[in-house]
Design a protein around this motif. Structure first.
Motif, PDB file in Angstrom:
ATOM      1  N   UNK A  82       0.839  -1.194   0.000  1.00  0.00           N
ATOM      2  CA  UNK A  82       0.000   0.000   0.000  1.00  0.00           C
ATOM      3  C   UNK A  82       0.876   1.247   0.000  1.00  0.00           C
ATOM      4  N   UNK A  83       0.295   2.364  -0.286  1.00  0.00           N
ATOM      5  CA  UNK A  83       0.981   3.643  -0.113  1.00  0.00           C
ATOM      6  C   UNK A  83       1.039   3.915   1.387  1.00  0.00           C
ATOM      7  N   UNK A  84       2.148   4.473   1.846  1.00  0.00           N
ATOM      8  CA  UNK A  84       2.317   4.802   3.268  1.00  0.00           C
ATOM      9  C   UNK A  84       2.667   6.282   3.385  1.00  0.00           C
ATOM     10  N   UNK A  85       1.858   6.998   4.139  1.00  0.00           N
ATOM     11  CA  UNK A  85       2.117   8.409   4.413  1.00  0.00           C
ATOM     12  C   UNK A  85       2.451   8.533   5.892  1.00  0.00           C
ATOM     13  N   UNK A 101      12.247   9.064   2.607  1.00  0.00           N
ATOM     14  CA  UNK A 101      13.118   7.931   2.270  1.00  0.00           C
ATOM     15  C   UNK A 101      12.402   6.596   2.445  1.00  0.00           C
ATOM     16  N   UNK A 102      11.459   6.538   3.352  1.00  0.00           N
ATOM     17  CA  UNK A 102      10.802   5.270   3.681  1.00  0.00           C
ATOM     18  C   UNK A 102       9.414   5.160   3.082  1.00  0.00           C
ATOM     19  N   UNK A 103       8.629   6.203   3.212  1.00  0.00           N
ATOM     20  CA  UNK A 103       7.235   6.152   2.792  1.00  0.00           C
ATOM     21  C   UNK A 103       6.997   6.858   1.464  1.00  0.00           C
ATOM     22  N   UNK A 104       5.719   7.065   1.181  1.00  0.00           N
ATOM     23  CA  UNK A 104       5.306   7.682  -0.074  1.00  0.00           C
ATOM     24  C   UNK A 104       4.937   9.148   0.096  1.00  0.00           C
ATOM     25  N   UNK A 105       4.883   9.608   1.336  1.00  0.00           N
ATOM     26  CA  UNK A 105       4.504  10.986   1.575  1.00  0.00           C
ATOM     27  C   UNK A 105       4.632  11.349   3.043  1.00  0.00           C
ATOM     28  N   UNK A 106       4.357  12.598   3.315  1.00  0.00           N
ATOM     29  CA  UNK A 106       4.499  13.155   4.659  1.00  0.00           C
ATOM     30  C   UNK A 106       3.344  14.113   4.901  1.00  0.00           C
ATOM     31  N   UNK A 122      -1.878  13.402  -5.214  1.00  0.00           N
ATOM     32  CA  UNK A 122      -0.536  13.162  -5.752  1.00  0.00           C
ATOM     33  C   UNK A 122      -0.214  11.665  -5.784  1.00  0.00           C
ATOM     34  N   UNK A 123      -0.640  10.932  -4.760  1.00  0.00           N
ATOM     35  CA  UNK A 123      -0.321   9.503  -4.679  1.00  0.00           C
ATOM     36  C   UNK A 123      -1.183   8.639  -5.590  1.00  0.00           C
ATOM     37  N   UNK A 124      -2.383   9.103  -5.877  1.00  0.00           N
ATOM     38  CA  UNK A 124      -3.322   8.332  -6.694  1.00  0.00           C
ATOM     39  C   UNK A 124      -3.772   9.181  -7.887  1.00  0.00           C
ATOM     40  N   UNK A 125      -2.858   9.469  -8.831  1.00  0.00           N
ATOM     41  CA  UNK A 125      -3.173  10.334  -9.969  1.00  0.00           C
ATOM     42  C   UNK A 125      -4.005   9.636 -11.035  1.00  0.00           C
ATOM     43  N   UNK A 127      -7.019   9.339 -11.743  1.00  0.00           N
ATOM     44  CA  UNK A 127      -8.232   8.608 -11.419  1.00  0.00           C
ATOM     45  C   UNK A 127      -8.002   7.256 -10.780  1.00  0.00           C
ATOM     46  N   UNK A 128      -6.784   6.677 -10.880  1.00  0.00           N
ATOM     47  CA  UNK A 128      -6.531   5.381 -10.236  1.00  0.00           C
ATOM     48  C   UNK A 128      -6.504   5.588  -8.739  1.00  0.00           C
ATOM     49  N   UNK A 129      -7.590   5.178  -8.085  1.00  0.00           N
ATOM     50  CA  UNK A 129      -7.672   5.395  -6.657  1.00  0.00           C
ATOM     51  C   UNK A 129      -8.037   6.825  -6.319  1.00  0.00           C
ATOM     52  N   UNK A 130      -8.266   7.642  -7.349  1.00  0.00           N
ATOM     53  CA  UNK A 130      -8.617   9.039  -7.110  1.00  0.00           C
ATOM     54  C   UNK A 130     -10.001   9.096  -6.490  1.00  0.00           C
ATOM     55  N   UNK A 131     -10.105   9.890  -5.462  1.00  0.00           N
ATOM     56  CA  UNK A 131     -11.377   9.961  -4.745  1.00  0.00           C
ATOM     57  C   UNK A 131     -11.975  11.330  -4.894  1.00  0.00           C
TER      58      UNK A 131
END
Length: 131
Positions: A82-85, A101-106, A122-125, A127-131
């Motif tokens: 999964x994406x990890x923020x 360095x570790x995750x996908x965002x802050x 930004x993480x789900x551009x 429309x893929x997973x776009x909410x």
């Protein structure tokens, strides 16, 4: 043009029940977001990620035991990951750099409500997973 939308399945991880409660209330009001679980520790989050397969994990940086960065490393090693923020009250350059360095965002907890949607977009551009 039809925009693709899907529900984003989110796991919240924080040792503060007050923050978990507030974040869950906010996320429940957001269109297309489903909170599928809450973990109070990095250790607990590892089992929940395996069992629930969230799209997004919102992980506190500082927790007793396995902290957020170590838990995020384990989670990102799982495929598909999964994406990890990474979330923190300690919003300073060093924390941001370690999180990136570790995750996908802050996300700073102080700006969670204001910045959550920007990070998700930004993480789900496209429309893929776009909410």
């Amino acid at each position: 043009m039809t925009e693709h939308r899907r529900h984003l399945r989110v796991l919240l991880v924080d040792d503060s029940t007050e923050f978990l409660d507030a974040a869950e209330r906010f996320l429940k009001a957001e269109e297309g977001i489903t909170v599928i679980g809450r973990a109070l520790s990095g250790e607990e989050s590892l089992g929940m990620v395996a069992a629930l397969a969230p799209d997004l994990v919102l992980m506190d940086l500082v927790m007793p035991g396995i902290g957020g960065l170590k838990a995020a490393r384990h989670i990102k090693a799982v495929k598909p990951a999964p994406r990890v923020v990474i979330l923190t009250l300690h919003d300073h350059p060093d924390a941001r750099q370690r999180a990136r360095r570790v995750g996908d965002g802050f996300l700073s907890k102080a700006r969670f409500v204001d910045d959550f949607r920007k990070v998700v977009d930004r993480l789900f551009p496209e429309g893929h997973g776009h909410v």
